[in-house]
Design a protein around this motif. Sequence first.
Motif, PDB file in Angstrom:
ATOM      1  N   LEU A  26       0.866  -1.290  -0.024  1.00  0.00           N
ATOM      2  CA  LEU A  26      -0.034   0.024  -0.132  1.00  0.00           C
ATOM      3  C   LEU A  26       0.819   1.288   0.056  1.00  0.00           C
ATOM      4  N   ALA A  27       2.043   1.121   0.762  1.00  0.00           N
ATOM      5  CA  ALA A  27       2.893   2.169   0.765  1.00  0.00           C
ATOM      6  C   ALA A  27       3.558   2.419  -0.707  1.00  0.00           C
ATOM      7  N   ARG A  28       3.675   1.657  -1.546  1.00  0.00           N
ATOM      8  CA  ARG A  28       4.319   1.657  -2.676  1.00  0.00           C
ATOM      9  C   ARG A  28       3.061   1.982  -3.416  1.00  0.00           C
ATOM     10  N   GLY A  29       1.780   2.393  -3.301  1.00  0.00           N
ATOM     11  CA  GLY A  29       0.904   2.647  -4.143  1.00  0.00           C
ATOM     12  C   GLY A  29       0.119   1.661  -4.937  1.00  0.00           C
ATOM     13  N   HIS A  30       0.255   0.341  -4.264  1.00  0.00           N
ATOM     14  CA  HIS A  30      -0.544  -0.685  -4.924  1.00  0.00           C
ATOM     15  C   HIS A  30      -1.894  -0.662  -3.755  1.00  0.00           C
ATOM     16  N   ASN A  31      -2.935  -0.264  -4.550  1.00  0.00           N
ATOM     17  CA  ASN A  31      -4.086  -0.200  -3.659  1.00  0.00           C
ATOM     18  C   ASN A  31      -4.987  -1.485  -3.840  1.00  0.00           C
ATOM     19  N   ASN A  32      -4.533  -2.477  -4.572  1.00  0.00           N
ATOM     20  CA  ASN A  32      -5.337  -3.764  -4.609  1.00  0.00           C
ATOM     21  C   ASN A  32      -4.593  -4.727  -3.793  1.00  0.00           C
ATOM     22  N   PRO A  33      -4.865  -4.692  -2.498  1.00  0.00           N
ATOM     23  CA  PRO A  33      -3.996  -5.862  -1.767  1.00  0.00           C
ATOM     24  C   PRO A  33      -4.433  -7.053  -2.155  1.00  0.00           C
ATOM     25  N   TYR A  34      -3.298  -8.203  -2.077  1.00  0.00           N
ATOM     26  CA  TYR A  34      -3.356  -9.558  -2.420  1.00  0.00           C
ATOM     27  C   TYR A  34      -4.316 -10.170  -1.502  1.00  0.00           C
ATOM     28  N   ARG A  35      -5.418 -10.975  -1.964  1.00  0.00           N
ATOM     29  CA  ARG A  35      -6.396 -11.925  -1.078  1.00  0.00           C
ATOM     30  C   ARG A  35      -5.786 -13.216  -0.713  1.00  0.00           C
ATOM     31  N   TRP A  36      -5.473 -13.208   0.435  1.00  0.00           N
ATOM     32  CA  TRP A  36      -4.711 -14.570   0.698  1.00  0.00           C
ATOM     33  C   TRP A  36      -6.003 -15.436   0.923  1.00  0.00           C
ATOM     34  N   ALA A  37      -5.659 -16.721   0.873  1.00  0.00           N
ATOM     35  CA  ALA A  37      -6.742 -17.789   0.635  1.00  0.00           C
ATOM     36  C   ALA A  37      -7.138 -17.945   1.865  1.00  0.00           C
ATOM     37  N   HIS A  38      -8.765 -18.040   2.124  1.00  0.00           N
ATOM     38  CA  HIS A  38      -9.347 -18.132   3.191  1.00  0.00           C
ATOM     39  C   HIS A  38     -10.625 -19.192   3.079  1.00  0.00           C
ATOM     40  N   PHE A  39     -10.637 -20.296   3.924  1.00  0.00           N
ATOM     41  CA  PHE A  39     -11.721 -21.245   3.824  1.00  0.00           C
ATOM     42  C   PHE A  39     -12.450 -21.367   5.152  1.00  0.00           C
ATOM     43  N   ALA A  40     -13.631 -21.448   5.157  1.00  0.00           N
ATOM     44  CA  ALA A  40     -14.498 -21.686   6.360  1.00  0.00           C
ATOM     45  C   ALA A  40     -14.163 -23.184   6.863  1.00  0.00           C
ATOM     46  N   ASP A  41     -14.172 -24.386   5.920  1.00  0.00           N
ATOM     47  CA  ASP A  41     -14.249 -25.645   6.237  1.00  0.00           C
ATOM     48  C   ASP A  41     -12.759 -25.929   5.695  1.00  0.00           C
ATOM     49  N   VAL A  42     -12.327 -26.955   6.585  1.00  0.00           N
ATOM     50  CA  VAL A  42     -10.933 -27.720   6.686  1.00  0.00           C
ATOM     51  C   VAL A  42     -11.224 -29.018   6.730  1.00  0.00           C
ATOM     52  N   PRO A  43     -10.624 -29.742   5.774  1.00  0.00           N
ATOM     53  CA  PRO A  43     -10.579 -31.214   5.617  1.00  0.00           C
ATOM     54  C   PRO A  43      -9.695 -31.796   6.409  1.00  0.00           C
ATOM     55  N   PHE A  44     -10.038 -33.005   6.962  1.00  0.00           N
ATOM     56  CA  PHE A  44      -9.101 -33.682   8.063  1.00  0.00           C
ATOM     57  C   PHE A  44      -9.063 -35.291   7.671  1.00  0.00           C
ATOM     58  N   ALA A  45      -7.931 -35.853   7.856  1.00  0.00           N
ATOM     59  CA  ALA A  45      -7.678 -37.269   7.339  1.00  0.00           C
ATOM     60  C   ALA A  45      -6.823 -37.733   8.396  1.00  0.00           C
ATOM     61  N   PRO A  46      -7.367 -38.336   9.270  1.00  0.00           N
ATOM     62  CA  PRO A  46      -6.503 -39.222  10.351  1.00  0.00           C
ATOM     63  C   PRO A  46      -5.411 -40.123   9.714  1.00  0.00           C
ATOM     64  N   LEU A  47      -4.396 -40.051  10.445  1.00  0.00           N
ATOM     65  CA  LEU A  47      -3.172 -40.914   9.941  1.00  0.00           C
ATOM     66  C   LEU A  47      -3.743 -42.451  10.060  1.00  0.00           C
ATOM     67  N   ARG A  48      -3.623 -43.060   8.787  1.00  0.00           N
ATOM     68  CA  ARG A  48      -4.399 -44.403   8.677  1.00  0.00           C
ATOM     69  C   ARG A  48      -3.481 -45.563   9.260  1.00  0.00           C
ATOM     70  N   ARG A  49      -2.285 -45.431   9.267  1.00  0.00           N
ATOM     71  CA  ARG A  49      -1.891 -46.432  10.004  1.00  0.00           C
ATOM     72  C   ARG A  49      -0.743 -45.714  10.874  1.00  0.00           C
TER      73      ARG A  49
END
Lengths: 169, 103
Positions: A26-49
């Motif tokens: 922003l200080a360098r004049g870029h007024n369109n900030p990067y949109r970092w990835a964001h998710f409400a849901d998060v997958p989960f896989a237990p270790l299978r062995r």
Amino acid sequence: MSSGRSVDPTHRTFVSYIDKSRAFYLARGHNNPYRWAHFADVPFAPLRRPLSAAVVTMVTTAMPEPDTVADTHELHTVYSMPSDHPPTRLATHGLFWDRQATHTDDLDSYFPVHRLQECVTDGRVGRLAARLHGVPTEYSQRATIERDAPEVLRRCREDGADAALLVPL
Amino acid sequence: MSLVARHLEANGIATVILGSARDIVEHCGVPRLVFTDFPLGNPCGKPYDVAMQRRIVALGLDLLESARAPRTTVQSPFVWSADQAWRDDFMRVETSDTPDGDA
């Protein structure tokens, strides 16, 4: 003795890189900030062995050194390294890390392949997958989701990996 | 990298991220994170500090087994240095950076 500035206990201790990068550009004049990835849901896989019987791989955001690849296209795509002959160095220039505070001369500080091999020797891990992997850092989240992540999955499945250590720089 | 973790996990491969940009990883949302509060570049331990690197990798392996739900973060116990200046120095915005700032 250093200047010894201590952490302000009234604020969270860890750095917000999202806030820092937004302010920086922003200080360098870029007024369109990067949109970092964001998710409400998060997958989960237990270790299978049990880990002591599991096949483990590792993924890095570092790239092959340009003088080690036959085709420079490999510098911008998913690539793999044999776990029994890992590289002695990887390229980290171009990645987002703190050149003022530290360095990346020790591979195991960001790609701990020798530490993982020791865990196999100790019996903590069953074995390493035949290949370890690298993914390019993409500005386009779509490219990562639609192209690179499926390619890493495909290679992990080919090698029978049960688990992966992922290390972004 | 968080996006890769999510894709592997959605397809049955357990993952753990070893990282130092806690906000970026947690903002995305991943199953497991070992956070080491260091300047970006050495998320698996200080260069050439084999004992520290072993501890951080061990925390990651432990978390693969012990996590019971996504968004599980464990913070490693290590401190980069008594001097915390690196936190402010990285991507520091100076007055001279701003378009109408004094050069």
